[in-house]
Every structure is written in structure tokens, then in C-alpha cells.
Design an enzyme around this catalytic site. Structure first.
Site, PDB file in Angstrom:
ATOM      1  N   ASP A 110     -13.174   5.666  -7.738  1.00 28.50           N
ATOM      2  CA  ASP A 110     -12.416   5.532  -6.791  1.00 28.50           C
ATOM      3  C   ASP A 110     -12.546   4.148  -7.479  1.00 28.50           C
ATOM      4  O   ASP A 110     -13.106   3.147  -7.597  1.00 28.50           O
ATOM      5  CB  ASP A 110     -13.389   4.814  -5.544  1.00 28.50           C
ATOM      6  CG  ASP A 110     -14.064   4.140  -4.212  1.00 28.50           C
ATOM      7  OD1 ASP A 110     -12.769   4.189  -4.383  1.00 28.50           O
ATOM      8  OD2 ASP A 110     -14.201   5.256  -3.402  1.00 28.50           O
ATOM      9  N   CYS A 129      -4.989   0.788  -4.913  1.00 27.14           N
ATOM     10  CA  CYS A 129      -4.923   1.759  -4.578  1.00 27.14           C
ATOM     11  C   CYS A 129      -4.550   3.141  -4.674  1.00 27.14           C
ATOM     12  O   CYS A 129      -5.407   4.096  -5.696  1.00 27.14           O
ATOM     13  CB  CYS A 129      -6.010   2.301  -3.138  1.00 27.14           C
ATOM     14  SG  CYS A 129      -5.578   2.213  -1.704  1.00 27.14           S
ATOM     15  N   HIS A 134      -7.440   2.884   2.199  1.00 28.79           N
ATOM     16  CA  HIS A 134      -7.163   3.030   1.398  1.00 28.79           C
ATOM     17  C   HIS A 134      -7.352   4.372   0.615  1.00 28.79           C
ATOM     18  O   HIS A 134      -8.190   5.656   1.721  1.00 28.79           O
ATOM     19  CB  HIS A 134      -9.279   2.958   1.122  1.00 28.79           C
ATOM     20  CG  HIS A 134      -9.384   2.586  -0.716  1.00 28.79           C
ATOM     21  ND1 HIS A 134      -8.836   2.139  -1.686  1.00 28.79           N
ATOM     22  CD2 HIS A 134     -10.756   3.286  -1.077  1.00 28.79           C
ATOM     23  CE1 HIS A 134      -9.778   2.160  -2.947  1.00 28.79           C
ATOM     24  NE2 HIS A 134     -11.030   2.995  -2.365  1.00 28.79           N
ATOM     25  N   TRP A 135      -7.686   4.657  -0.699  1.00 32.74           N
ATOM     26  CA  TRP A 135      -6.954   6.232  -1.337  1.00 32.74           C
ATOM     27  C   TRP A 135      -7.941   5.968  -2.250  1.00 32.74           C
ATOM     28  O   TRP A 135      -7.969   5.030  -2.877  1.00 32.74           O
ATOM     29  CB  TRP A 135      -5.322   6.076  -2.001  1.00 32.74           C
ATOM     30  CG  TRP A 135      -4.163   6.098  -1.201  1.00 32.74           C
ATOM     31  CD1 TRP A 135      -3.468   4.899  -0.883  1.00 32.74           C
ATOM     32  CD2 TRP A 135      -3.717   7.131  -0.399  1.00 32.74           C
ATOM     33  NE1 TRP A 135      -2.633   5.810   0.329  1.00 32.74           N
ATOM     34  CE2 TRP A 135      -2.916   7.200   0.780  1.00 32.74           C
ATOM     35  CE3 TRP A 135      -4.534   8.523  -0.164  1.00 32.74           C
ATOM     36  CZ2 TRP A 135      -2.364   8.100   1.275  1.00 32.74           C
ATOM     37  CZ3 TRP A 135      -4.048   9.653   0.489  1.00 32.74           C
ATOM     38  CH2 TRP A 135      -2.789   9.414   1.056  1.00 32.74           C
ATOM     39  N   TRP A 180       0.996  -1.076   0.242  1.00 31.77           N
ATOM     40  CA  TRP A 180      -0.176   0.140   0.235  1.00 31.77           C
ATOM     41  C   TRP A 180       0.962   1.489   0.102  1.00 31.77           C
ATOM     42  O   TRP A 180       1.660   1.216   0.881  1.00 31.77           O
ATOM     43  CB  TRP A 180      -0.926  -0.323   1.360  1.00 31.77           C
ATOM     44  CG  TRP A 180      -1.791   1.390   1.903  1.00 31.77           C
ATOM     45  CD1 TRP A 180      -3.222   0.998   0.996  1.00 31.77           C
ATOM     46  CD2 TRP A 180      -1.720   2.321   2.037  1.00 31.77           C
ATOM     47  NE1 TRP A 180      -3.712   2.131   1.517  1.00 31.77           N
ATOM     48  CE2 TRP A 180      -3.234   2.509   2.060  1.00 31.77           C
ATOM     49  CE3 TRP A 180      -0.756   2.823   2.553  1.00 31.77           C
ATOM     50  CZ2 TRP A 180      -3.279   3.966   2.547  1.00 31.77           C
ATOM     51  CZ3 TRP A 180      -1.493   4.194   3.782  1.00 31.77           C
ATOM     52  CH2 TRP A 180      -2.627   4.884   3.405  1.00 31.77           C
TER      53      TRP A 180
END
Length: 210
Positions: free
Chosen positions: A119, A160, A102-103, A26
């Protein structure tokens, strides 16, 4: 020891930050912040009067700013009133620091007076993106619709941040060539995302040598 690998504009990347690009990891706010700095200073420098890239830290601050006065201190120097497109990385952290798990990408478009949310996890960040949009809407002093746009989907739990970087890059390239932000979803595949990880890693190593 976690030595500095690259100092670029306002970004500082350490070895541990850069290592995130080379594996199934991540991405943190330092890597995304660097990518946005690179877009502004190099890749899309020709769009500097029309496009603004907001850092992850400032985007998170906007989400939790307690007053319009507090918000103005950060936003007024960015001259948002003169920008056509404003890109903001959104994370799902529930406090004022960047982080979370989460991005996603929020885009303000002045020409269509619209917030568009991209998204890679089916709107998982919608609540956080809407909160940022609401804060900016008050600052912009106009009613701005919020739209969930179709985005290429991640196939794992860690890509993400790369989708945020790649979506922003593709949208800006579309602005540069076509004059409006269009996302070529068919191009941004999991294979493309993996290749882009390698390209960003190589770019950082090259800049570090320079």
C-alpha cells in the site's frame, strides 16, 4: 462523445480513460484492468501457468461476495489452485462496484502460503485488503497469514493506481528473473512513476494504431 481508443483482450479503453494517464489524475478500474490484461497476455505471458492477474471488478466482487457459491462462480475458471502468485488490485469503495479513492495491491503467494499487501499510503487500504484475503482464504480452504509489506510511498493524492501497476510489474519481473517476488523499492520513486505514466500512454497509442 467518448470514443473507444483501444479494445484489448477483455479491456475497453475510451478517450477519457486514456487521458487519466497524461495528467495528475487518479486512475480508474479500466486503466488498471488494461494493465493487468497486458501483463497476462503480453508482458508476462511466459508466467501464465504460475501467475494470475485478477481484474479490479472481480477483486471488488470478491470483497463483497455474499456466499462461497457465488464466489466459486467467478474463481473456479481462474484455476487459482494451480497458480503460484495471484495479484489483486484493492480499492476502498464501500460497495460492490469498482471505484473509490485509493488503490493498493494484494498478492497471494502459494509457496509461502501468505497474503502480502503493498500500500503506497501506509496501510490505508488494509481493511479492504484483509476482507478480500479472508474471502479467498475460505475459498482456498487453508489458514493464510496476512502481512503488510513495506511499499514505495506516493507523494500525492492521485498516483496510487500507478503504484499498483508498477509494483505488480516489478514483482512479476522479479518472479521471471529470480523465481520469487521481490520489490525493488528504491527504484520505484515518484520520478519513476511519472515516467511510467508516459510509457503506458505511449503503449496504448501504439497498440491502438496496430
Amino acid at each position: 462523445m467518448d470514443p473507444v481508443v483501444l479494445s484489448f483482450q477483455d479491456s475497453l479503453l475510451r478517450r477519457s480513460d486514456v487521458a487519466l494517464l497524461s495528467g495528475p489524475h487518479w486512475l480508474n478500474d479500466q486503466v488498471i484492468g488494461f494493465a493487468f490484461e497486458y501483463f497476462a497476455a503480453e508482458r508476462f505471458k511466459s508466467l501464465s501457468e504460475k501467475v494470475c492477474f485478477i481484474s479490479p471488478e472481480v477483486a471488488q466482487f470478491i470483497k463483497y461476495a455474499s456466499s462461497q457459491e457465488e464466489l466459486a462462480v467467478f474463481l473456479e475458471p481462474l484455476s487459482l489452485a494451480t497458480r503460484q502468485w495471484v495479484f489483486l488490485p484493492v480499492n476502498d469503495n464501500a460497495n460492490q462496484t469498482a471505484g473509490g479513492s485509493h488503490w493498493s495491491l494484494l498478492l497471494y503467494q502459494r509457496d509461502t502460503s501468505q497474503f502480502t499487501h503493498f500500500d503506497s499510503q501506509n496501510g490505508g487500504n488494509a481493511l479492504h485488503a484483509r476482507r478480500i484475503a479472508a474471502k479467498l482464504e475460505a475459498f482456498l480452504a487453508e489458514k493464510v497469514p496476512f502481512v503488510e509489506e513495506q511499499s514505495p510511498s506516493q507523494q500525492n493524492s492521485f498516483d496510487c493506481g500507478m503504484y499498483v501497476i508498477c509494483n505488480a510489474e516489478a514483482l512479476c519481473e522479479s518472479v521471471r528473473v529470480e523465481g520469487c517476488p521481490l520489490l525493488p523499492a528504491q527504484i520505484i520513486t515518484p520520478t519513476y512513476i511519472t515516467r511510467k505514466r508516459t510509457e503506458w500512454y505511449s503503449l496504448i497509442q501504439r497498440l491502438a494504431k496496430e
